[in-house]
Write an enzyme that holds these catalytic residues in place. Structure first.
Site, PDB file in Angstrom:
ATOM      1  CE  LYS A 115      -4.452   0.955   0.274  1.00  0.00           C
ATOM      2  NZ  LYS A 115      -5.526   0.051  -0.125  1.00  0.00           N
ATOM      3  CG  ASN A 230     -14.216   3.777  -7.651  1.00  0.00           C
ATOM      4  OD1 ASN A 230     -14.286   2.611  -7.257  1.00  0.00           O
ATOM      5  ND2 ASN A 230     -14.152   4.064  -8.930  1.00  0.00           N
TER       6      ASN A 230
END
Ligand code: GLU
Length: 423
Positions: A115, A230
């Site tokens: 990440k 999103n």
């Protein structure tokens, strides 16, 4: 502004890294692994902090801080998104990389977790400044990433344009057009059909499976979605199209409620690129009120630590499906499970994004591209299988869904780390 509030790092219960480590430890204990496996998996194997100088529009130079965490690469290259957010911290990025490993394990992808994050507020930056930050980040981390090492992707406040700049920068460094370096790209640059809506599709599949278990008919079910980014916006659309009644949605500034169902197409049309829409309305409710609405399905699709011991007793949904990463604390997980609410944890529910990212990477590697139908069919199979392995583990081992998901998710990398002779 509940949904955009930074987690209180002085409060242990809201420390996402600590709570992740607690459940990883429990999962490894249940599976019978020795302490050294936990010692390896409790932190990323690699963590890079970078300082990125960017010339801003007013000609000043601003230095941004960025991170890339690679949790475990025993199974394969690490994989996971890059978020642009003012509250990004080293601890959060580490926890997020562990969650990526767990997601990859649950849906059985040949990856470990990674990440990245950059401390910045894209809502206050120009396109040119965002491009500078994106390219500068790739230059800073280029030695530890790549299509066979660590593959970035979109996350909070990053999108296909940012992936395109990053891919272009990496291709220049590599002196080779390298689409497999990153996923979530625009279709014309080697992106996959269905990637943009993949997280929401995966959540939808989990909602359908959870509803089957709870005897709820999705048609007519009352759904509340926290967050209109999103995942949240596509999800509201999919639920609406499936005949559910989306009675509440929110953004970082407030929430909308209509017991008769909101006009989702109108809201989608009016939202800005950061998912802000409630500022167009006079009558709003707070994010706190939204979470406690009377509904059948609640989907936190915003940020961490939204359902805590303070509000878990007031949640009225029968099913809570975590589209965001880390929206429910461990105390709240226990309260919801004890109350008989079916909680589909983040590492399972939000795994659709990385699954289609994997499909994108496979297509890039083979240079042969699939249709949207092919992608959807494959995603459906993967998610249903992931859901059932977690659900069945929870039933047979008599553990809550979060612990079951960690047990399923951690096994492959623990095993791979042992075969490699690391622990
Ligand atoms: N950022 C997404 C996640 O948290 C997707 C990661 C990816 O596609 O690699 O799962």
């Amino acid at each position: 502004m509940v949904a955009d509030k930074p987690a209180d790092s002085t409060n242990d219960k809201l420390d996402v890294l600590k709570s992740t480590q607690t459940v990883v430890k429990k999962a490894l204990d249940k599976l019978g692994y020795p302490q050294e496996v936990y010692e390896l998996l409790k932190e990323p194997v690699r963590m890079m902090t970078v300082r990125i100088p960017v010339r801003m529009d007013d000609d000043s130079i601003k230095i941004f801080t960025g991170y890339r965490a690679q949790h475990n690469d025993a199974v394969g290259p690490t994989k996971g998104g890059v978020r642009f957010h003012p509250n990004v911290s080293e601890k959060e990025v580490k926890a997020l990389s562990i969650w990526m490993s767990l997601k990859a394990g649950i849906v059985d992808l040949p990856y470990g977790g990674g990440k990245g994050g950059i401390v910045c507020d894209p809502r206050e930056m120009s396109f040119r400044e965002l491009e500078g930050v994106s390219r500068g980040y790739v230059r800073s981390i280029s030695q530890i990433v790549g299509p066979t090492k660590d593959i970035p992707a979109p996350d909070v406040f990053t999108n296909s344009q940012i992936m395109a700049w990053m891919m272009d920068e990496y291709s220049r460094i590599d002196e080779f057009n390298n689409p497999g370096f990153i996923t979530g790209k625009p279709i014309v640059l080697g992106g996959s059909h269905g990637r943009e809506s993949a997280t929401a599709k995966g959540v939808t599949i989990c909602i359908e499976e959870a509803c089957k278990k709870k005897g709820i008919d999705v048609k007519g079910a009352r759904v509340v979605v926290q967050g209109f980014g999103n995942a949240g916006s596509f999800l509201a659309k999919f639920m609406h199209d499936a005949g559910a009644k989306v009675i509440g949605i929110s953004d970082a500034y407030g929430a909308l409620h209509d017991p008769e169902g909101l006009d989702i197409d109108y809201l989608l049309d009016r939202r800005d690129s950061f998912g802000t829409v409630t500022n167009l309305f006079k009558t709003t409710i707070t994010n706190k009120e939204l979470l406690e609405l009377d509904c059948d399905i609640l989907v936190p699709a915003a940020i961490e630590n939204q359902i805590t011991e303070d509000n878990a007793y007031n949640i009225k949904a029968n099913v809570v499906v975590e589209a965001a990463n880390g929206p429910t604390t461990l105390e709240a997980t226990k309260i919801l499970s004890d109350r008989g609410i079916l909680l589909v944890p983040d590492v399972l529910a939000s795994a659709g994004g990385v699954t289609v990212s994997y499909f994108e990477w496979v297509q890039n590697n083979q240079g042969y591209y699939w249709t949207e139908e092919e992608v959807e069919e494959k995603l459906q199979k993967v998610m249903v299988k992931g859901f059932n392995s977690v659900y069945n583990t929870a039933e047979t081992r008599r553990v809550d869904m979060r612990l079951a998901a960690y047990m399923v998710g951690v096994r492959k990398m623990a095993e791979a780390s042992r075969f490699r002779g690391w622990v």
